[in-house]
Design an enzyme around this catalytic site. Structure first.
Site, mmCIF file in Angstrom:
data_model
loop_
_atom_site.group_PDB
_atom_site.id
_atom_site.type_symbol
_atom_site.label_atom_id
_atom_site.label_comp_id
_atom_site.label_asym_id
_atom_site.label_seq_id
_atom_site.Cartn_x
_atom_site.Cartn_y
_atom_site.Cartn_z
ATOM 1 N N ASN A 12 0.853 -1.191 0.000
ATOM 2 C CA ASN A 12 0.000 0.000 0.000
ATOM 3 C C ASN A 12 0.895 1.249 0.000
ATOM 4 O O ASN A 12 1.711 1.436 0.900
ATOM 5 C CB ASN A 12 -0.897 -0.048 1.254
ATOM 6 C CG ASN A 12 -1.839 1.130 1.346
ATOM 7 O OD1 ASN A 12 -1.434 2.271 1.110
ATOM 8 N ND2 ASN A 12 -3.075 0.883 1.690
ATOM 9 N N HIS A 15 0.998 6.204 1.930
ATOM 10 C CA HIS A 15 1.759 7.153 2.750
ATOM 11 C C HIS A 15 2.999 7.709 2.053
ATOM 12 O O HIS A 15 3.610 8.650 2.561
ATOM 13 C CB HIS A 15 2.032 6.555 4.124
ATOM 14 C CG HIS A 15 0.731 6.325 4.845
ATOM 15 N ND1 HIS A 15 -0.140 7.367 5.095
ATOM 16 C CD2 HIS A 15 0.110 5.195 5.269
ATOM 17 C CE1 HIS A 15 -1.237 6.879 5.668
ATOM 18 N NE2 HIS A 15 -1.105 5.572 5.786
ATOM 19 N N HIS A 48 -5.538 3.640 -1.649
ATOM 20 C CA HIS A 48 -6.860 4.023 -1.142
ATOM 21 C C HIS A 48 -7.193 5.428 -1.618
ATOM 22 O O HIS A 48 -6.564 6.398 -1.189
ATOM 23 C CB HIS A 48 -6.816 3.958 0.397
ATOM 24 C CG HIS A 48 -8.141 4.194 1.063
ATOM 25 N ND1 HIS A 48 -8.308 4.047 2.417
ATOM 26 C CD2 HIS A 48 -9.354 4.563 0.580
ATOM 27 C CE1 HIS A 48 -9.567 4.321 2.736
ATOM 28 N NE2 HIS A 48 -10.220 4.649 1.636
ATOM 29 N N ARG A 50 -9.398 8.170 -1.091
ATOM 30 C CA ARG A 50 -10.384 8.605 -0.098
ATOM 31 C C ARG A 50 -11.204 9.767 -0.642
ATOM 32 O O ARG A 50 -10.745 10.512 -1.507
ATOM 33 C CB ARG A 50 -9.682 9.040 1.193
ATOM 34 C CG ARG A 50 -8.948 7.918 1.900
ATOM 35 C CD ARG A 50 -8.376 8.410 3.209
ATOM 36 N NE ARG A 50 -9.401 8.527 4.214
ATOM 37 C CZ ARG A 50 -9.575 7.657 5.220
ATOM 38 N NH1 ARG A 50 -8.756 6.636 5.370
ATOM 39 N NH2 ARG A 50 -10.550 7.821 6.083
ATOM 40 N N ARG A 54 -6.883 12.816 0.753
ATOM 41 C CA ARG A 54 -5.833 13.297 1.661
ATOM 42 C C ARG A 54 -4.456 12.738 1.318
ATOM 43 O O ARG A 54 -3.454 13.304 1.672
ATOM 44 C CB ARG A 54 -6.180 12.968 3.110
ATOM 45 C CG ARG A 54 -6.103 11.506 3.449
ATOM 46 C CD ARG A 54 -6.331 11.268 4.924
ATOM 47 N NE ARG A 54 -7.716 11.524 5.309
ATOM 48 C CZ ARG A 54 -8.273 11.011 6.408
ATOM 49 N NH1 ARG A 54 -7.539 10.270 7.213
ATOM 50 N NH2 ARG A 54 -9.529 11.235 6.700
ATOM 51 N N HIS A 55 -4.411 11.565 0.636
ATOM 52 C CA HIS A 55 -3.098 11.074 0.193
ATOM 53 C C HIS A 55 -3.133 10.747 -1.304
ATOM 54 O O HIS A 55 -2.672 11.543 -2.111
ATOM 55 C CB HIS A 55 -2.539 9.933 1.066
ATOM 56 C CG HIS A 55 -3.550 8.942 1.599
ATOM 57 N ND1 HIS A 55 -4.393 8.246 0.785
ATOM 58 C CD2 HIS A 55 -3.802 8.537 2.865
ATOM 59 C CE1 HIS A 55 -5.135 7.447 1.526
ATOM 60 N NE2 HIS A 55 -4.821 7.607 2.798
ATOM 61 N N GLU A 75 -8.589 0.546 -2.952
ATOM 62 C CA GLU A 75 -9.439 0.620 -1.753
ATOM 63 C C GLU A 75 -10.310 1.855 -1.875
ATOM 64 O O GLU A 75 -9.831 2.935 -2.238
ATOM 65 C CB GLU A 75 -8.576 0.757 -0.499
ATOM 66 C CG GLU A 75 -7.853 -0.498 -0.112
ATOM 67 C CD GLU A 75 -6.956 -0.258 1.093
ATOM 68 O OE1 GLU A 75 -6.973 0.852 1.668
ATOM 69 O OE2 GLU A 75 -6.222 -1.173 1.436
ATOM 70 N N THR A 106 -8.349 3.803 8.363
ATOM 71 C CA THR A 106 -9.580 3.022 8.378
ATOM 72 C C THR A 106 -9.699 2.336 9.734
ATOM 73 O O THR A 106 -8.951 1.409 10.032
ATOM 74 C CB THR A 106 -9.565 1.973 7.245
ATOM 75 O OG1 THR A 106 -9.069 2.605 6.069
ATOM 76 C CG2 THR A 106 -10.931 1.411 6.997
ATOM 77 N N GLU A 155 -11.227 -9.160 3.306
ATOM 78 C CA GLU A 155 -9.942 -8.825 3.919
ATOM 79 C C GLU A 155 -10.211 -8.646 5.407
ATOM 80 O O GLU A 155 -11.023 -7.801 5.806
ATOM 81 C CB GLU A 155 -9.359 -7.546 3.302
ATOM 82 C CG GLU A 155 -8.022 -7.194 3.960
ATOM 83 C CD GLU A 155 -7.198 -6.205 3.158
ATOM 84 O OE1 GLU A 155 -7.217 -6.254 1.909
ATOM 85 O OE2 GLU A 155 -6.544 -5.366 3.794
ATOM 86 N N HIS A 198 -3.844 -4.297 7.888
ATOM 87 C CA HIS A 198 -3.956 -3.135 8.774
ATOM 88 C C HIS A 198 -3.039 -3.292 9.979
ATOM 89 O O HIS A 198 -3.214 -4.176 10.798
ATOM 90 C CB HIS A 198 -5.375 -2.870 9.264
ATOM 91 C CG HIS A 198 -5.557 -1.412 9.572
ATOM 92 N ND1 HIS A 198 -6.008 -0.506 8.658
ATOM 93 C CD2 HIS A 198 -5.250 -0.700 10.670
ATOM 94 C CE1 HIS A 198 -6.019 0.692 9.188
ATOM 95 N NE2 HIS A 198 -5.540 0.605 10.411
ATOM 96 N N HIS A 221 1.700 1.319 5.931
ATOM 97 C CA HIS A 221 2.330 2.296 6.822
ATOM 98 C C HIS A 221 3.681 1.830 7.345
ATOM 99 O O HIS A 221 4.667 2.576 7.311
ATOM 100 C CB HIS A 221 1.360 2.608 7.978
ATOM 101 C CG HIS A 221 1.855 3.670 8.895
ATOM 102 N ND1 HIS A 221 2.562 3.389 10.039
ATOM 103 C CD2 HIS A 221 1.776 5.018 8.822
ATOM 104 C CE1 HIS A 221 2.878 4.516 10.642
ATOM 105 N NE2 HIS A 221 2.417 5.523 9.920
HETATM 106 N N1 PXP Z 1 -6.022 -2.977 4.169
HETATM 107 C C1 PXP Z 1 -6.981 -2.027 4.240
HETATM 108 C C2 PXP Z 1 -8.352 -2.400 3.787
HETATM 109 C C3 PXP Z 1 -6.698 -0.716 4.668
HETATM 110 O O1 PXP Z 1 -7.672 0.212 4.714
HETATM 111 C C4 PXP Z 1 -5.368 -0.393 5.018
HETATM 112 C C5 PXP Z 1 -5.036 1.005 5.425
HETATM 113 O O2 PXP Z 1 -5.194 1.860 4.337
HETATM 114 C C6 PXP Z 1 -4.404 -1.402 4.912
HETATM 115 C C7 PXP Z 1 -4.744 -2.684 4.505
HETATM 116 C C8 PXP Z 1 -2.948 -1.134 5.206
HETATM 117 O O3 PXP Z 1 -2.804 -0.810 6.563
HETATM 118 P P1 PXP Z 1 -1.389 -0.290 7.047
HETATM 119 O O4 PXP Z 1 -1.113 0.969 6.313
HETATM 120 O O5 PXP Z 1 -1.605 -0.107 8.519
HETATM 121 O O6 PXP Z 1 -0.388 -1.374 6.728
#
Ligand code: PXP
Length: 254
Positions: A12, A15, A48, A50, A54-55, A75, A106, A155, A198, A221
């Site tokens: 992901n 960030h 994602h 949004r 924001r990102h 996402e 999220t 997920e 997450h 992240h």
């Molecule tokens: N999966 C989903 C559905 C999410 O919303 C997120 C956060 O955007 C992640 C995975 C990744 O989470 P993290 O950034 O904490 O690794």
């Protein structure tokens, strides 16, 4: 017969865009990060989009579709606007997530039971062109509702478990991991493919990779944070190695 299943990593890149947006320019470029993650061995890219942008912003998603060959997991909230955008882009996968404007990330899983016609319609429309995933807690009733909706994938939200692990709350960590394991088993028994994500880091990614039902992890992240210290290439490779160690506990290839 070898019935051991591999596990995929989706990186992901939200960030990377957060850091870029802090200065409003073009650096660091999330598409460059996506390219580096794939070159390091990631199996796909997650972003994602949004409502408040924001990102990740619209042009990022368009460029990911155009310039990156690896599968994109988009996402998004199940809103009319987002369903329209996904319909125009037709990404490999869409993961429907709950979205609150005031949240930092999220925070909880999707309420599939209470999602009503709007959620069902989003699943139906998106499934025509993308593999649809629902981001939910490991709650049997939500898992059943996800299976009934016709989504191909769930997920599982690993945030509560990861928080318990980082708070070194062993009892809560074990209870949450058991909930995730039972949820994953139940989902597979209903015909769903199971992903997780997450808050995962090297340690929790290794542990959850030992669950044979998990087909994919989506991690952002922590990887972007680690990249500050060792570079994205090394961070992704370290994560893949952690997942491989977890899978090896099953005697399975990663
Ligand atoms: N999966 C989903 C559905 C999410 O919303 C997120 C956060 O955007 C992640 C995975 C990744 O989470 P993290 O950034 O904490 O690794």
């Amino acid at each position: 017969m070898d019935n051991r299943k591999p596990i995929r990593l989706g990186v992901n890149i939200d960030h990377v865009a957060t850091v870029r947006n802090a200065r409003g320019g073009y650096h660091p470029d999330p598409i460059r990060a996506a390219r580096a993650a794939i070159a390091a061995g990631a199996h796909g890219i997650t972003a994602h989009l949004r409502e408040d942008r924001r990102h990740i912003i619209d042009i990022d998603v368009e460029r990911l579709m155009r310039d990156i060959e690896a599968p994109l997991n988009l996402e998004m909230a199940a809103t009319e606007e987002m369903v329209g955008i996904a319909g125009g882009l037709r990404p490999h996968a869409v993961c429907l997530v709950p979205e609150k404007r005031e949240e930092r990330t999220t925070e909880g899983g999707l309420d599939v039971i209470g999602g009503g016609k709007a959620l069902q319609s989003a699943v139906d429309v998106l499934s025509r062109h993308s593999r649809v995933s629902l981001f939910i807690a490991a709650d049997p009733a939500q898992i059943e509702a996800a299976a009934k909706s016709g989504a191909a994938v769930i997920e599982l939200h690993t945030g509560t478990w990861c928080e318990a692990v980082s708070a070194t709350d062993e009892e809560e960590s074990l209870a949450e991991l058991r909930r995730l394991a039972e949820g994953a088993r139940y989902a597979v028994s209903l015909g769903l493919e199971v992903h997780a994500g997450h808050g995962l880091d090297y340690g929790t990614a290794e542990l959850i990779s030992a669950l044979p039902e998990i087909a994919e992890l989506n991690i952002g992240h922590y990887l972007v944070g680690e990249a500050v210290f060792c570079g994205l290439d090394a961070a992704v490779k370290n994560m893949l190695a952690a997942m491989a160690r977890g899978r090896a506990r099953l005697g399975a290839p990663a």
